[in-house]
Design a protein around this motif. Structure first.
Motif, PDB file in Angstrom:
ATOM      1  N   LEU A  46       0.837  -1.210   0.000  1.00  0.00           N
ATOM      2  CA  LEU A  46       0.000   0.000   0.000  1.00  0.00           C
ATOM      3  C   LEU A  46       0.865   1.249   0.000  1.00  0.00           C
ATOM      4  CD1 LEU A  46      -3.011  -0.472   2.452  1.00  0.00           C
ATOM      5  CD2 LEU A  46      -3.080  -0.024  -0.009  1.00  0.00           C
ATOM      6  N   GLY A  47       1.953   1.214   0.761  1.00  0.00           N
ATOM      7  CA  GLY A  47       2.871   2.363   0.811  1.00  0.00           C
ATOM      8  C   GLY A  47       3.409   2.669  -0.571  1.00  0.00           C
ATOM      9  N   MET A  48       3.851   1.614  -1.292  1.00  0.00           N
ATOM     10  CA  MET A  48       4.372   1.813  -2.647  1.00  0.00           C
ATOM     11  C   MET A  48       3.289   2.400  -3.555  1.00  0.00           C
ATOM     12  SD  MET A  48       7.530   1.246  -3.389  1.00  0.00           S
ATOM     13  CE  MET A  48       7.329   1.263  -5.170  1.00  0.00           C
TER      14      MET A  48
ATOM     15  N   PHE B 103       9.402   5.054  -9.426  1.00  0.00           N
ATOM     16  CA  PHE B 103      10.843   5.138  -9.157  1.00  0.00           C
ATOM     17  C   PHE B 103      11.119   6.067  -7.981  1.00  0.00           C
ATOM     18  CE2 PHE B 103      12.455   4.107 -13.696  1.00  0.00           C
ATOM     19  CZ  PHE B 103      11.763   2.924 -13.642  1.00  0.00           C
ATOM     20  N   ALA B 104      10.300   7.103  -7.819  1.00  0.00           N
ATOM     21  CA  ALA B 104      10.497   8.025  -6.713  1.00  0.00           C
ATOM     22  C   ALA B 104      10.037   7.380  -5.413  1.00  0.00           C
ATOM     23  CB  ALA B 104       9.724   9.314  -6.967  1.00  0.00           C
ATOM     24  N   ALA B 105       9.010   6.530  -5.504  1.00  0.00           N
ATOM     25  CA  ALA B 105       8.468   5.918  -4.293  1.00  0.00           C
ATOM     26  C   ALA B 105       9.366   4.796  -3.783  1.00  0.00           C
ATOM     27  CB  ALA B 105       7.066   5.371  -4.572  1.00  0.00           C
ATOM     28  N   PHE B 106      10.009   4.075  -4.711  1.00  0.00           N
ATOM     29  CA  PHE B 106      10.723   2.856  -4.326  1.00  0.00           C
ATOM     30  C   PHE B 106      11.783   3.058  -3.242  1.00  0.00           C
ATOM     31  CE2 PHE B 106      14.005  -0.339  -4.732  1.00  0.00           C
ATOM     32  CZ  PHE B 106      13.259  -1.489  -4.543  1.00  0.00           C
ATOM     33  N   PRO B 107      12.751   3.962  -3.427  1.00  0.00           N
ATOM     34  CA  PRO B 107      13.782   4.090  -2.389  1.00  0.00           C
ATOM     35  C   PRO B 107      13.195   4.524  -1.045  1.00  0.00           C
ATOM     36  CG  PRO B 107      14.298   5.461  -4.306  1.00  0.00           C
ATOM     37  CD  PRO B 107      12.969   4.876  -4.558  1.00  0.00           C
ATOM     38  N   VAL B 108      12.194   5.404  -1.094  1.00  0.00           N
ATOM     39  CA  VAL B 108      11.621   5.935   0.146  1.00  0.00           C
ATOM     40  C   VAL B 108      10.897   4.837   0.928  1.00  0.00           C
ATOM     41  CG1 VAL B 108       9.904   7.524   1.065  1.00  0.00           C
ATOM     42  CG2 VAL B 108      11.382   8.242  -0.806  1.00  0.00           C
ATOM     43  N   ILE B 109       9.978   4.145   0.269  1.00  0.00           N
ATOM     44  CA  ILE B 109       9.146   3.158   0.964  1.00  0.00           C
ATOM     45  C   ILE B 109       9.948   1.900   1.294  1.00  0.00           C
ATOM     46  CG2 ILE B 109       7.027   1.784   0.810  1.00  0.00           C
ATOM     47  CD1 ILE B 109       6.510   4.756   1.049  1.00  0.00           C
ATOM     48  N   THR B 110      10.882   1.518   0.411  1.00  0.00           N
ATOM     49  CA  THR B 110      11.664   0.329   0.698  1.00  0.00           C
ATOM     50  C   THR B 110      12.621   0.583   1.867  1.00  0.00           C
ATOM     51  OG1 THR B 110      11.501  -0.237  -1.630  1.00  0.00           O
ATOM     52  CG2 THR B 110      13.037  -1.512  -0.338  1.00  0.00           C
ATOM     53  N   ALA B 111      13.195   1.775   1.924  1.00  0.00           N
ATOM     54  CA  ALA B 111      14.063   2.099   3.060  1.00  0.00           C
ATOM     55  C   ALA B 111      13.249   2.219   4.345  1.00  0.00           C
ATOM     56  CB  ALA B 111      14.826   3.392   2.785  1.00  0.00           C
TER      57      ALA B 111
ATOM     58  N   ALA C  47      11.365  -6.557  -6.735  1.00  0.00           N
ATOM     59  CA  ALA C  47      10.646  -6.673  -8.011  1.00  0.00           C
ATOM     60  C   ALA C  47       9.157  -6.425  -7.818  1.00  0.00           C
ATOM     61  CB  ALA C  47      10.868  -8.058  -8.622  1.00  0.00           C
ATOM     62  N   ILE C  48       8.541  -7.119  -6.863  1.00  0.00           N
ATOM     63  CA  ILE C  48       7.082  -7.006  -6.719  1.00  0.00           C
ATOM     64  C   ILE C  48       6.703  -5.683  -6.062  1.00  0.00           C
ATOM     65  CG2 ILE C  48       5.007  -8.125  -5.804  1.00  0.00           C
ATOM     66  CD1 ILE C  48       6.346 -10.786  -6.246  1.00  0.00           C
ATOM     67  N   GLY C  49       7.567  -5.177  -5.194  1.00  0.00           N
ATOM     68  CA  GLY C  49       7.315  -3.867  -4.602  1.00  0.00           C
ATOM     69  C   GLY C  49       7.205  -2.797  -5.677  1.00  0.00           C
ATOM     70  N   MET C  50       8.150  -2.830  -6.619  1.00  0.00           N
ATOM     71  CA  MET C  50       8.116  -1.867  -7.721  1.00  0.00           C
ATOM     72  C   MET C  50       6.818  -2.010  -8.511  1.00  0.00           C
ATOM     73  SD  MET C  50       9.859   0.564  -9.088  1.00  0.00           S
ATOM     74  CE  MET C  50      11.633   0.613  -9.252  1.00  0.00           C
ATOM     75  N   LEU C  51       6.385  -3.259  -8.723  1.00  0.00           N
ATOM     76  CA  LEU C  51       5.171  -3.485  -9.515  1.00  0.00           C
ATOM     77  C   LEU C  51       3.909  -3.066  -8.759  1.00  0.00           C
ATOM     78  CD1 LEU C  51       6.324  -6.820 -11.118  1.00  0.00           C
ATOM     79  CD2 LEU C  51       5.943  -4.659 -12.306  1.00  0.00           C
TER      80      LEU C  51
ATOM     81  N   VAL D 175      -6.498  -2.403  -9.653  1.00  0.00           N
ATOM     82  CA  VAL D 175      -6.888  -2.864  -8.320  1.00  0.00           C
ATOM     83  C   VAL D 175      -6.751  -4.382  -8.202  1.00  0.00           C
ATOM     84  CG1 VAL D 175      -8.836  -3.067  -6.727  1.00  0.00           C
ATOM     85  CG2 VAL D 175      -8.371  -0.891  -7.851  1.00  0.00           C
ATOM     86  N   VAL D 176      -7.241  -5.114  -9.215  1.00  0.00           N
ATOM     87  CA  VAL D 176      -7.152  -6.578  -9.168  1.00  0.00           C
ATOM     88  C   VAL D 176      -5.683  -7.011  -9.205  1.00  0.00           C
ATOM     89  CG1 VAL D 176      -7.779  -8.719 -10.336  1.00  0.00           C
ATOM     90  CG2 VAL D 176      -9.411  -6.835 -10.253  1.00  0.00           C
ATOM     91  N   LEU D 177      -4.893  -6.345 -10.049  1.00  0.00           N
ATOM     92  CA  LEU D 177      -3.482  -6.704 -10.163  1.00  0.00           C
ATOM     93  C   LEU D 177      -2.728  -6.380  -8.875  1.00  0.00           C
ATOM     94  CD1 LEU D 177      -1.467  -7.893 -12.097  1.00  0.00           C
ATOM     95  CD2 LEU D 177      -0.976  -5.610 -12.939  1.00  0.00           C
ATOM     96  N   PHE D 178      -3.134  -5.303  -8.198  1.00  0.00           N
ATOM     97  CA  PHE D 178      -2.500  -4.966  -6.925  1.00  0.00           C
ATOM     98  C   PHE D 178      -2.738  -6.084  -5.905  1.00  0.00           C
ATOM     99  CE2 PHE D 178      -2.764  -2.965  -2.690  1.00  0.00           C
ATOM    100  CZ  PHE D 178      -1.458  -2.523  -2.586  1.00  0.00           C
ATOM    101  N   ALA D 179      -3.982  -6.570  -5.855  1.00  0.00           N
ATOM    102  CA  ALA D 179      -4.284  -7.684  -4.955  1.00  0.00           C
ATOM    103  C   ALA D 179      -3.449  -8.905  -5.329  1.00  0.00           C
ATOM    104  CB  ALA D 179      -5.774  -8.018  -5.016  1.00  0.00           C
ATOM    105  N   ALA D 180      -3.326  -9.181  -6.633  1.00  0.00           N
ATOM    106  CA  ALA D 180      -2.509 -10.313  -7.089  1.00  0.00           C
ATOM    107  C   ALA D 180      -1.057 -10.128  -6.647  1.00  0.00           C
ATOM    108  CB  ALA D 180      -2.593 -10.438  -8.608  1.00  0.00           C
ATOM    109  N   ASN D 181      -0.563  -8.887  -6.718  1.00  0.00           N
ATOM    110  CA  ASN D 181       0.818  -8.606  -6.307  1.00  0.00           C
ATOM    111  C   ASN D 181       1.028  -8.896  -4.828  1.00  0.00           C
ATOM    112  OD1 ASN D 181       2.311  -7.846  -8.550  1.00  0.00           O
ATOM    113  ND2 ASN D 181       1.495  -5.766  -8.525  1.00  0.00           N
TER     114      ASN D 181
END
Lengths: 323, 251
Positions: free
Chosen positions: A222-224, A235-243, A263-267, A307-313
């Motif tokens: 959800l954060g991503m 790309f801007a969200a990834f370093p922030v939320i992953t850190a 990989a899946i976080g980015m997606l 939305v469906v793909l997010f749930a799948a992720n």
């Protein structure tokens, strides 16, 4: 060598042409808008070089230009031109006459790009310095566009002036939407510089129950997605939320597989990109290009997929990262 | 920690919600966020100018516009529609699903620029999708045409997003690798790209199903419309408009 700057200068020339055509038809606000943008593209290289050398003045002028562009756009003085159907009989007749040959210049853009990309390793092996090593694919795209434009001019017996006029017509159809991707990237840079990302990560990580693995997976996904919706760019969200969440909680505390999280976080972020008007080049520019009335038409068409793909992720992350 | 720059985010959200001009909203949000973080005005101006020009790559796509403009004047969209009408077996769903799959595969090979909203959606895919939908219901109204074009654009986005991450030299994959490397976790880009594959497959299945449902929706609304107008469904195929277009396409 074909440098990336040449490609930018070609863009600048197109903006300058749009400015001239607009001035000629007394659309002065549009003329000023494209002229400022053209200056940013002609001077972009010099601005970057001067800023790197410690001279901030050209960059500050650029900043004033950005504000001027936003004010012109916000004043409502830019009149969006739409494609009329006045010349429909001529278009039908021409389509009849030229037949499938009309597809050739359009297909030249992807196929010349493809051919040149495939050729690149051989040029490199032969030490031929044809394309800039920075942004090579964009230089290649530029070459493909010029090739396609020449082919289109040959096919339709049009002059270069006509090509610039048609390009300007489409630029006026795009209007300020053309600029939005660059402005949003600029906003992203300002947000990064002013610590907006860190503040968001702080809030997210303070709000979740860290003991539960599923809660951490949900918070990371959800954060991503949410931060991407705000920034318009995964790309801007990834370093922030992953850190802030991914590294300390998922990988550190719950021993998740890092490559899967990345990989899946980015997606998960990409699902957010499908949902936000901030991702202008994907969601707002096509609305202008296709001349749709509803500014959110593209988002409306893709939200169920997102939305469906997010749930799948989330399920994939939960399943694959903790084997 | 200084939470005041977050007001910039609030400005963006409010600006979009109130439908103010997005270009103006974005720049105002940037200025507000910068000032609240305590940046001096000259530094803020320089930051705006430098970030703006360093993102020029995002606008290179305008170089396709002269070609597209010339070809449209010469009847490219009309030709694309006639071509689709000539292909009897190419339905709306088959067209969009084929494009989705192709866009994903080509993006997986790193060729993200070969298609896009300016290059392929406006001149080719959108008019083709409209023509293909017109084969189901010749009397599409403006709202339906708008939804069909938007679906074409959405299909391009889904194909691009969930293909490019499977390419190992893609910026996103390299960003993930560089990020973990900074935090002392080393990994091969291939292992990141591989884990993007399950989502890529899921994206194809989900969006393809939605396209098929979308097509059923067009057919259903047409039948409902026909009943309202008192037309017997069986006689549709001989409707004069389709017949005329198909003779046109035979040239």
């Amino acid at each position: 060598m074909l440098r990336i700057e040449y490609v930018y200068w070609l863009c600048a020339a197109l903006f300058l042409a749009a400015s001239a055509f607009d001035a000629a038809s007394r659309r002065y606000a549009s003329a000023a808008f494209w002229a400022i943008l053209s200056a940013c593209f002609f001077g972009g290289d010099a601005i970057e070089a001067a800023a790197a050398a410690g001279n901030a003045l050209p960059a500050q002028l650029g900043g004033i230009g950005v504000i001027a562009l936003a004010l012109i756009a916000g004043s409502g003085a830019l009149k969006r031109r739409t494609t009329g159907d006045d010349d429909l009989p001529q278009r039908r007749a021409s389509a009849e006459r030229l037949g499938n040959r009309l597809f050739l210049p359009a297909l030249a853009i992807p196929f010349v790009t493809l051919a040149l990309v495939l050729l690149l390793p051989y040029l490199k092996a032969a030490n031929l310095d044809v394309f800039d090593t920075r942004q090579t694919t964009l230089v290649v795209l530029g070459v493909a566009c010029v090739t396609a434009a020449l082919a289109a001019m040959a096919l339709t017996r049009a002059t270069p002036v006509a090509a610039f006029r048609e390009g300007s017509r489409l630029l006026d159809a795009l209007s300020w939407a053309a600029l939005l991707p660059m402005l949003l990237a600029t906003l992203g840079a300002v947000f990064a510089k002013t610590g907006v990302g860190d503040a968001v990560a702080q809030i997210v990580s303070a709000a979740i129950p860290t003991q539960s693995r599923d809660a951490c997976v949900l918070a990371y996904g959800l954060g991503m997605a949410l931060f991407t919706i705000i920034m318009g760019n995964a790309f801007a969200a990834f370093p922030v939320i992953t850190a802030g969440v991914g590294l300390p909680l998922l990988i550190g505390q719950h021993h998740a597989h890092a490559a899967v999280v990345g990989a899946i976080g980015m997606l998960c972020g990409y699902c957010g990109t499908l949902l936000t008007p901030m991702a202008a080049n994907f969601n707002i520019v096509p609305v202008a290009l296709l001349e749709l009335r509803d500014p959110n038409a593209v988002i409306r068409a893709q939200w169920p997929t997102a939305v469906v793909l997010f749930a799948a992720n989330l399920l994939l992350l939960d399943w694959l990262a903790f084997r | 920690m200084n939470y005041w720059p977050l007001l910039g985010v609030a400005i963006v959200v409010a600006g979009f919600a109130w439908r103010l001009n997005p270009a103006l909203v974005v720049v105002v949000a940037g200025i507000a966020s910068g000032l609240l973080a305590g940046l001096a005005v000259p530094d803020l101006l320089a930051l705006l100018g430098r970030s703006f020009v360093s993102n020029r790559t995002l606008l290179v796509i305008v170089l396709t516009l002269p070609t597209i403009g010339l070809l449209e004047r010469a009847g490219l969209r009309e030709r694309a529609q006639a071509w689709i009408l000539g292909l009897r077996r190419l339905t709306f769903a088959r067209l969009l699903i084929a494009y989705l799959g192709l866009r994903q595969i080509v993006s997986m090979l790193g060729l993200t620029n070969v298609a896009g909203h300016a290059q392929t959606v406006r001149p080719l895919l959108a008019p083709m999708a409209e023509a293909a939908a017109g084969k189901i219901d010749p009397a599409l109204d403006d709202n339906e045409r708008e939804r069909i074009k938007a679906m074409a654009a959405a299909t391009d986005n889904v194909g691009l997003f969930f293909g490019e991450d499977v390419f190992i030299a893609f910026g996103g994959v390299l960003l993930i690798q560089a990020f973990f490397s900074q935090h002392a976790i080393e990994m091969d880009p291939r292992s990141i790209a591989i884990w993007a594959l399950p989502t890529a497959i899921a994206a194809f299945v989900i969006h393809a199903l939605r396209i098929a449902w979308f097509q059923r929706g067009i057919a259903k609304r047409m039948q409902a419309g026909d009943r309202a107008r008192g037309v017997v469904p069986e006689h549709r195929d001989e409707s004069p408009r389709v017949a005329k277009d198909e003779t046109d396409a035979a040239h």
